[in-house]
Design a protein around this motif. Structure first.
Motif, short mmCIF file in Angstrom:
data_model
loop_
_atom_site.label_atom_id
_atom_site.label_comp_id
_atom_site.label_asym_id
_atom_site.label_seq_id
_atom_site.Cartn_x
_atom_site.Cartn_y
_atom_site.Cartn_z
N MET A 20 -47.39 16.97 45.39
CA MET A 20 -47.02 17.60 46.67
C MET A 20 -45.95 16.73 47.31
O MET A 20 -46.26 15.70 47.89
CB MET A 20 -48.23 17.65 47.60
N ASP A 21 -44.70 17.14 47.22
CA ASP A 21 -43.63 16.27 47.72
C ASP A 21 -42.74 17.01 48.71
O ASP A 21 -42.58 18.23 48.62
CB ASP A 21 -42.82 15.76 46.52
N GLY A 22 -42.16 16.25 49.64
CA GLY A 22 -41.16 16.80 50.55
C GLY A 22 -41.62 16.93 52.00
O GLY A 22 -40.88 17.50 52.82
N ASN A 23 -42.77 16.39 52.33
CA ASN A 23 -43.26 16.49 53.71
C ASN A 23 -42.32 15.80 54.70
O ASN A 23 -42.05 16.33 55.78
CB ASN A 23 -44.64 15.83 53.84
N GLY A 24 -41.84 14.62 54.30
CA GLY A 24 -40.97 13.84 55.20
C GLY A 24 -39.65 14.56 55.46
O GLY A 24 -39.21 14.68 56.61
N ARG A 25 -39.04 15.07 54.39
CA ARG A 25 -37.76 15.78 54.54
C ARG A 25 -37.93 17.05 55.36
O ARG A 25 -37.08 17.41 56.17
CB ARG A 25 -37.17 16.11 53.16
N ARG A 34 -42.09 11.97 60.34
CA ARG A 34 -42.61 12.30 59.02
C ARG A 34 -44.06 12.81 59.06
O ARG A 34 -44.43 13.72 58.31
CB ARG A 34 -42.53 11.08 58.10
N HIS A 38 -46.60 15.84 57.18
CA HIS A 38 -47.88 15.65 56.47
C HIS A 38 -48.95 16.57 57.07
O HIS A 38 -49.74 17.17 56.34
CB HIS A 38 -48.33 14.19 56.56
N ALA A 64 -52.15 13.05 46.41
CA ALA A 64 -52.10 12.92 47.87
C ALA A 64 -51.61 11.55 48.32
O ALA A 64 -51.01 11.41 49.39
CB ALA A 64 -53.49 13.18 48.46
N ASN A 69 -47.40 4.26 47.44
CA ASN A 69 -47.23 4.73 48.83
C ASN A 69 -47.69 3.69 49.88
O ASN A 69 -47.34 3.80 51.05
CB ASN A 69 -47.95 6.06 49.06
N ARG A 72 -44.99 2.14 52.12
CA ARG A 72 -44.33 2.84 53.24
C ARG A 72 -44.63 2.13 54.56
O ARG A 72 -45.53 1.30 54.63
CB ARG A 72 -44.86 4.28 53.30
N LEU A 80 -51.51 8.75 57.46
CA LEU A 80 -51.99 9.52 56.29
C LEU A 80 -53.49 9.31 56.09
O LEU A 80 -54.22 10.27 55.79
CB LEU A 80 -51.22 9.09 55.03
C1 IPE Z 1 -45.28 13.82 49.95
O1 IPE Z 1 -44.24 13.95 50.84
C2 IPE Z 1 -46.52 13.25 50.57
C3 IPE Z 1 -46.84 11.88 50.16
C4 IPE Z 1 -46.20 11.17 49.27
C5 IPE Z 1 -47.99 11.28 50.82
P1 IPE Z 1 -43.26 12.73 51.16
O2 IPE Z 1 -43.84 11.96 52.30
O3 IPE Z 1 -43.01 11.94 49.94
O4 IPE Z 1 -41.96 13.48 51.64
P2 IPE Z 1 -40.46 13.13 51.26
O5 IPE Z 1 -40.37 13.06 49.77
O6 IPE Z 1 -40.14 11.80 51.89
O7 IPE Z 1 -39.65 14.24 51.84
#
Ligand code: IPE
Ligand code: IPE
Ligand code: MG
Length: 244
Positions: A20-25, A34, A38, A64, A69, A72, A80
């Motif tokens: 599951m990727d791309g929540n931050g963008r 960000r 999530h 997840a 991670n 971060r 999270l």
């Molecule tokens: C996925 O989304 C969720 C986790 C890794 C917890 P991201 O947080 O990696 O979102 P992007 O890739 O920075 O957009």
């Protein structure tokens, strides 16, 4: 478009795994922090789980939180972990009523106490459910998992408990023990990489990559991935003619 009608439900994957990727963008695009992304990602989990159940999928594994991670910013990691505890507390009853059994893979002992407690309670609460197993990969990475397995196996060999190391023996020392390998692996957000996820288990998985960011991923996106999967010929090293 009615994607569901294009799916042969008698031939859907038994196990689907998702990075599951791309929540931050997604959050950034809307001018938010960000963590906002999530939070919205939880709704996508709900939808995906419903769609997976409709398709008679028996295991849904969601990446997840990876061991990487932790690197971060602290605020995001804390957010999270807090989201995990809150979501489990809020959702577990409904999950259970809809037949979901919860399981985890990864180094759970490395998670904060509050997460471990909430997870243990949720796993116990849902343990007899049979509709679908939701596997959360938490503090997970394949290299951690394989290293751990090698250490355990080496101990067994040293003590004389084990004389031969088979493929099955290795599988049985991974945190996915008892879970069939995923037939389909999905990654959202346009990234084409595995990021240390299920390296052993995806030996023969079909990959589906989508540009959709995880908070935008809805039932139709899972249907599309399964349609893509059903268009593939899985040859397992053989030639086409041998498959019929
Ligand atoms: C996925 O989304 C969720 C986790 C890794 C917890 P991201 O947080 O990696 O979102 P992007 O890739 O920075 O957009
Ligand atoms: C992979 O996503 C981990 C999860 C989805 C939990 P990342 O966003 O952490 O992966 P990289 O860093 O882009 O490879
Ligand atoms: Mg990412």
């Amino acid at each position: 478009m009615d994607y569901l009608s294009k799916i042969d439900v008698s031939n859907t994957p038994e196990h689907i795994a998702i990075i599951m990727d791309g929540n931050g963008r997604w959050a950034k695009k809307q001018g938010h922090e960000r963590l906002y992304g999530h939070n919205f990602g939880v709704e996508s989990i709900r939808e995906t789980l419903k769609a997976a159940k409709e398709l008679k999928v028996k295991y849904l594994t969601l990446y997840a939180f990876s061991t990487e991670n932790w690197n971060r910013p602290k605020e995001e990691v804390d957010g999270l972990m807090d989201l995990l505890v809150r979501s489990l507390a809020n959702e577990v009853k409904e999950l259970s009523e809809s037949g979901v059994r919860l399981q985890t893979i990864g180094d759970i002992k490395g998670l904060p106490e509050s997460c471990q407690t909430e997870l243990a309670e949720s796993i116990e609460f849902t343990k007899d459910n049979k509709e679908i197993t939701l596997v959360l990969a938490l503090n997970y990475s394949s290299r951690w998992e394989i290293t751990n397995a090698v250490q355990e196996i080496a101990q067994k060999v040293k003590s004389g408990e084990l004389t031969e190391i088979s493929t099955e023996e290795i599988s049985n020392h991974l945190t996915t023990k008892g879970i069939p390998d995923p037939e389909l692996l999905i990654r959202t957000s346009g990234e084409h990489r595995i990021s240390n996820f299920l390296l052993w288990q995806i030996a023969y998985s079909e990959f589906h990559f989508t540009e959709t960011l995880w908070p935008d991923f809805k039932k139709e996106d899972l249907y599309k991935a399964v349609i893509d999967y059903q268009s593939r010929e899985r040859r397992f090293g053989m030639v086409s003619e041998q498959l019929t």
